[in-house]
Design a protein around this motif. Structure first.
Motif: not given
Length: 281
Positions: A95-105
């Motif tokens: 029942d895991g979840v994959l999560i996509a997101d972007d972040t800045g450096f």
């Protein structure tokens, strides 16, 4: 005495963990530098950058550590796969979840691959920065990052000389963030990462190509989008989200908070009203 024992156990655990990826480094020197780099990332430094991590490793300058990061003497993608497999072994759940997101450096210069003035969610504004697209894995046992892609804007991919100076491979072209998310999901599926569904914010949810691909792959997903975005509502039929929501009976929604976020500008409206909590039937 207890503190010394905990430190010794922590050191032994780190040694065992690094042993999982040590074979991906083909020379002793980059292997030792990589281990020192990881220790620097975990150390209680006031600031973590090339200089402070190098000094923590006993180096006079960050040159050797920086050269190690892009050295051909190791395979970053193989290390990525090793880390993912280790995390799935300990956190894996059907029942895991994959999560996509972007972040800045945030960056000061113009030479780091992919750097330009662009919006950074980390800073909450347009900054000179790099953008990374990440895939996280969350289960009842914990959560961690299992994949990553560096976003290269067209200002980079259209400038071959600039890419060469930053050691960007010749075969790397422009790829959108939703396309990067798809690539990482494909890798997770190929590696048999157990998960029940995928989720992402509106930067990904508003992309019909990603939505269509997830549907074709029979991957359940929940993604944010605009209330005027048209989505499939039947055979050869698209409808605005707000019209579909209007058809659902009153009281059929449960409002859930996704956590405390950054302050919103006055008057900003999310969804169909000004309440910041996402809703689901």
């Amino acid at each position: 005495m207890l503190g010394g024992q905990v430190l010794a156990e922590w050191q032994a655990g780190l040694d065992d963990l690094f042993a999982l990826v040590a074979s991906r480094f083909y020379r002793v020197e980059p292997r030792r530098l990589a281990f020192a780099y990881i220790r620097g990332l975990l150390a209680p430094l006031e600031r973590r950058n090339g200089w402070t991590i190098a000094e923590h490793a006993g180096r006079r300058s960050p040159n050797a550590v920086q050269e190690m990061l892009y050295s051909p003497c190791w395979k970053p993608d193989l290390v990525r796969d090793d880390v993912r497999d280790y995390l799935v072994k300990h956190l894996g759940s059907a029942d895991g979840v994959l999560i996509a997101d972007d972040t800045g450096f945030v960056k000061k210069g113009v030479r780091s691959a992919g750097v330009q003035r662009q919006y950074s969610g980390t800073a909450g504004k347009v900054e000179n920065c790099q953008i990374g697209t990440f895939l996280a894995y969350a289960t009842p046992k914990g959560r961690a990052l299992i994949d990553r892609e560096l976003y290269l804007p067209k200002s980079w991919t259209d400038d071959q000389q600039r890419c060469e100076r930053a050691a960007v491979p010749d075969d790397v072209g422009f790829v959108t963030k939703p396309q990067q998310a798809r690539t990482m999901i494909e890798r997770a599926v190929a590696a048999q990462v157990p998960f029940a569904w995928f989720t992402a914010d509106e930067a990904f949810g508003q992309n019909p190509g990603l939505r269509d691909w997830l549907h074709e792959q029979d991957i359940a997903y929940v993604m944010a989008t605009r209330n005027d975005d048209e989505v499939p509502a039947g055979l050869h039929t698209d409808r605005p989200v707000k019209d579909m929501i209007a058809d659902i009976r009153a009281g059929a929604w449960q409002r859930l908070s996704c956590g405390d976020g950054p302050p919103r500008p006055p008057g900003l409206r999310l969804g169909l009203d000004a309440d910041p909590g996402p809703v689901r039937p």
